[in-house]
Write a protein that holds these residues in place. Structure first.
Motif, PDB file in Angstrom:
ATOM      1  N   TRP A   1       0.781  -1.373  -0.064  1.00  0.00           N
ATOM      2  CA  TRP A   1       0.571   0.333   0.091  1.00  0.00           C
ATOM      3  C   TRP A   1       1.425   1.041   0.213  1.00  0.00           C
ATOM      4  O   TRP A   1       1.745   1.685   0.755  1.00  0.00           O
ATOM      5  CB  TRP A   1      -0.921   0.029   1.177  1.00  0.00           C
ATOM      6  CG  TRP A   1      -2.458  -1.356   1.356  1.00  0.00           C
ATOM      7  CD1 TRP A   1      -3.337  -1.243   0.904  1.00  0.00           C
ATOM      8  CD2 TRP A   1      -1.995  -2.775   1.726  1.00  0.00           C
ATOM      9  NE1 TRP A   1      -4.056  -1.996   0.565  1.00  0.00           N
ATOM     10  CE2 TRP A   1      -3.374  -2.761   1.284  1.00  0.00           C
ATOM     11  CE3 TRP A   1      -0.783  -3.005   2.058  1.00  0.00           C
ATOM     12  CZ2 TRP A   1      -3.532  -4.287   1.267  1.00  0.00           C
ATOM     13  CZ3 TRP A   1      -1.276  -4.846   1.837  1.00  0.00           C
ATOM     14  CH2 TRP A   1      -2.442  -5.290   1.901  1.00  0.00           C
ATOM     15  N   PHE A   2       1.064   1.831  -0.640  1.00  0.00           N
ATOM     16  CA  PHE A   2       1.783   3.816  -0.908  1.00  0.00           C
ATOM     17  C   PHE A   2       0.617   4.227  -0.415  1.00  0.00           C
ATOM     18  O   PHE A   2      -0.791   4.399  -0.168  1.00  0.00           O
ATOM     19  CB  PHE A   2       1.926   3.849  -2.726  1.00  0.00           C
ATOM     20  CG  PHE A   2       2.430   3.202  -3.189  1.00  0.00           C
ATOM     21  CD1 PHE A   2       3.044   2.354  -3.511  1.00  0.00           C
ATOM     22  CD2 PHE A   2       3.391   4.519  -3.658  1.00  0.00           C
ATOM     23  CE1 PHE A   2       3.601   1.201  -4.347  1.00  0.00           C
ATOM     24  CE2 PHE A   2       4.978   3.695  -4.772  1.00  0.00           C
ATOM     25  CZ  PHE A   2       4.383   2.205  -5.320  1.00  0.00           C
ATOM     26  N   GLN A   3       1.737   5.355   0.431  1.00  0.00           N
ATOM     27  CA  GLN A   3       1.371   6.326   1.137  1.00  0.00           C
ATOM     28  C   GLN A   3       1.079   7.586   0.465  1.00  0.00           C
ATOM     29  O   GLN A   3       2.135   7.647   0.010  1.00  0.00           O
ATOM     30  CB  GLN A   3       2.620   6.340   2.179  1.00  0.00           C
ATOM     31  CG  GLN A   3       2.117   7.806   3.654  1.00  0.00           C
ATOM     32  CD  GLN A   3       0.542   6.829   4.135  1.00  0.00           C
ATOM     33  OE1 GLN A   3       0.785   6.132   4.517  1.00  0.00           O
ATOM     34  NE2 GLN A   3       0.023   8.367   4.673  1.00  0.00           N
TER      35      GLN A   3
ATOM     36  N   HIS B   1      -5.834   7.268   6.799  1.00  0.00           N
ATOM     37  CA  HIS B   1      -4.966   7.489   7.149  1.00  0.00           C
ATOM     38  C   HIS B   1      -3.742   7.221   6.533  1.00  0.00           C
ATOM     39  O   HIS B   1      -1.876   7.661   6.074  1.00  0.00           O
ATOM     40  CB  HIS B   1      -4.212   5.694   8.013  1.00  0.00           C
ATOM     41  CG  HIS B   1      -4.545   4.961   7.415  1.00  0.00           C
ATOM     42  ND1 HIS B   1      -5.710   4.044   6.919  1.00  0.00           N
ATOM     43  CD2 HIS B   1      -3.851   3.892   7.480  1.00  0.00           C
ATOM     44  CE1 HIS B   1      -5.744   3.003   6.724  1.00  0.00           C
ATOM     45  NE2 HIS B   1      -4.336   2.293   6.441  1.00  0.00           N
ATOM     46  N   THR B   2      -4.504   6.926   5.255  1.00  0.00           N
ATOM     47  CA  THR B   2      -3.183   6.777   3.834  1.00  0.00           C
ATOM     48  C   THR B   2      -3.225   8.104   3.275  1.00  0.00           C
ATOM     49  O   THR B   2      -1.996   8.028   1.680  1.00  0.00           O
ATOM     50  CB  THR B   2      -3.685   5.775   2.432  1.00  0.00           C
ATOM     51  OG1 THR B   2      -4.611   6.165   1.862  1.00  0.00           O
ATOM     52  CG2 THR B   2      -3.668   4.333   3.983  1.00  0.00           C
TER      53      THR B   2
ATOM     54  N   GLY C   1      -3.028   1.684  -1.942  1.00  0.00           N
ATOM     55  CA  GLY C   1      -3.079   2.987  -1.384  1.00  0.00           C
ATOM     56  C   GLY C   1      -3.935   3.010  -0.460  1.00  0.00           C
ATOM     57  O   GLY C   1      -4.865   2.974   0.045  1.00  0.00           O
ATOM     58  N   GLY C   2      -4.256   4.703  -0.629  1.00  0.00           N
ATOM     59  CA  GLY C   2      -3.198   5.492  -1.039  1.00  0.00           C
ATOM     60  C   GLY C   2      -3.156   5.312  -2.654  1.00  0.00           C
ATOM     61  O   GLY C   2      -4.399   5.439  -3.163  1.00  0.00           O
ATOM     62  N   GLU C   3      -2.772   6.761  -3.296  1.00  0.00           N
ATOM     63  CA  GLU C   3      -2.941   6.725  -4.519  1.00  0.00           C
ATOM     64  C   GLU C   3      -1.404   6.486  -4.990  1.00  0.00           C
ATOM     65  O   GLU C   3      -0.757   7.208  -5.096  1.00  0.00           O
ATOM     66  CB  GLU C   3      -3.316   7.701  -4.870  1.00  0.00           C
ATOM     67  CG  GLU C   3      -3.626   7.789  -6.268  1.00  0.00           C
ATOM     68  CD  GLU C   3      -3.865   7.400  -7.047  1.00  0.00           C
ATOM     69  OE1 GLU C   3      -4.785   6.431  -7.472  1.00  0.00           O
ATOM     70  OE2 GLU C   3      -2.991   6.089  -7.817  1.00  0.00           O
ATOM     71  N   PRO C   4      -0.718   4.736  -5.199  1.00  0.00           N
ATOM     72  CA  PRO C   4       0.139   4.549  -6.421  1.00  0.00           C
ATOM     73  C   PRO C   4       0.587   5.425  -7.450  1.00  0.00           C
ATOM     74  O   PRO C   4       1.706   5.549  -7.484  1.00  0.00           O
ATOM     75  CB  PRO C   4       0.014   3.008  -6.532  1.00  0.00           C
ATOM     76  CG  PRO C   4      -1.409   2.728  -5.319  1.00  0.00           C
ATOM     77  CD  PRO C   4      -1.668   3.835  -6.071  1.00  0.00           C
TER      78      PRO C   4
ATOM     79  N   TYR D   1      -3.826  -0.837  -8.089  1.00  0.00           N
ATOM     80  CA  TYR D   1      -5.143   0.001  -7.835  1.00  0.00           C
ATOM     81  C   TYR D   1      -4.824   1.457  -7.738  1.00  0.00           C
ATOM     82  O   TYR D   1      -4.004   1.807  -7.648  1.00  0.00           O
ATOM     83  CB  TYR D   1      -5.989  -0.053  -6.260  1.00  0.00           C
ATOM     84  CG  TYR D   1      -7.165  -1.512  -6.365  1.00  0.00           C
ATOM     85  CD1 TYR D   1      -5.925  -2.883  -6.013  1.00  0.00           C
ATOM     86  CD2 TYR D   1      -8.067  -1.184  -6.166  1.00  0.00           C
ATOM     87  CE1 TYR D   1      -6.956  -3.516  -5.958  1.00  0.00           C
ATOM     88  CE2 TYR D   1      -8.639  -2.001  -6.131  1.00  0.00           C
ATOM     89  CZ  TYR D   1      -8.416  -3.503  -5.481  1.00  0.00           C
ATOM     90  OH  TYR D   1      -9.252  -4.414  -5.516  1.00  0.00           O
ATOM     91  N   THR D   2      -5.929   2.319  -8.726  1.00  0.00           N
ATOM     92  CA  THR D   2      -5.818   3.438  -8.641  1.00  0.00           C
ATOM     93  C   THR D   2      -7.039   4.358  -8.443  1.00  0.00           C
ATOM     94  O   THR D   2      -8.057   3.768  -9.325  1.00  0.00           O
ATOM     95  CB  THR D   2      -5.033   4.146 -10.402  1.00  0.00           C
ATOM     96  OG1 THR D   2      -5.342   5.371 -10.190  1.00  0.00           O
ATOM     97  CG2 THR D   2      -5.653   3.721 -11.335  1.00  0.00           C
TER      98      THR D   2
END
Ligand code: SF4
Length: 230
Positions: free
Chosen positions: A38-40, A53-54, A87-90, A118-119
């Motif tokens: 998971w990207f932050q 939280h991301t 994520g978050g948004e990679p 996922y985006t």
């Protein structure tokens, strides 16, 4: 002197991503047992997001892409059937994401483990931006689009009906064709204890988070600071 192929395989020195978390095995975000990364950081701020939280791009931790790829190789050795990047948004970190996906594709060798991204961006928004287009190039399949709370769905692995599951490669087509219109079962979430907290993975069915909170309350477990109410 290292070859370009070696640099891509290992993530390259100095390539670092801001990461919210990693977990293996994840069983609710794509087919089979998967490594989840998971990207932050997310600038899209969908109302009703379960992962607030991301959002903070300064949160999480800096994680060398080379170390993420080492985790991917360990997961493959343990039988991982895919990698899910969420994520978050990679795509807010397109260069690091491109390195991660290129390295993950190289590391899987002949294994048919797929790469799912996922985006919150739509396909049109990705196509309109060169860095985003390059970054998604290594993915076998995408789940695209903002989460829209008013458009609840039980389509598997999607949070709202506007989100699209888009295979991009022959492997992606083969793995995701059976799931394009499949509905999720009664429980879409995976619950994992982590560091004295509960981590929830997956895309909840409509009402599932509220039902889970009630059920936990009935057995004396109260939630403090759930990520969908931060
Ligand atoms: S649902 Fe995804 S894209 Fe939307 S705010 Fe949350 S993390 Fe960002």
């Amino acid at each position: 002197m290292r070859s370009e192929e070696e640099e891509v395989r290992d993530g390259g020195p100095g390539w670092v991503a801001r990461i919210s978390g990693v977990h293996f095995p994840v069983t609710v975000l794509g087919p089979g047992r998967r490594l989840g990364i998971w990207f932050q950081g997310c600038p899209l701020a969908c109302a009703g997001c379960m992962s607030r939280h991301t959002w903070d791009s300064a949160g999480g931790r800096a994680w060398p892409v080379a170390e993420l790829l080492a985790l991917w190789r360990q997961a493959l050795a343990a039988g991982a059937e895919g990698l899910t990047v969420s994520g978050g948004e990679p795509l807010a970190q397109p260069a690091a994401l491109a390195r991660l996906l290129a390295g993950a594709a190289g590391a899987r060798g002949a294994a048919d483990a797929d790469l799912l991204l996922y985006t919150g961006y739509t396909e049109a928004e990705i196509a309109a931006d060169e860095a985003r287009t390059l970054a998604v190039g290594g993915a076998d399949a995408l789940v695209t689009g903002r989460y829209v709370a008013a458009r609840a769905t039980d389509l598997v692995w999607r949070g709202s009906a506007n989100q699209r599951l888009v295979p991009r490669t022959p492997l992606g087509a083969a793995r995701y064709a059976p799931h394009l219109t499949r509905r999720s079962g009664p429980r879409a979430l995976q619950i994992v204890g982590r560091g004295g907290a509960l981590a929830l993975y997956g895309v909840p069915r409509p009402g599932e988070l509220d039902a889970l909170e009630v059920e936990l309350g009935e057995v004396g477990v109260g939630l403090t600071d759930p990520s969908w109410r931060v």
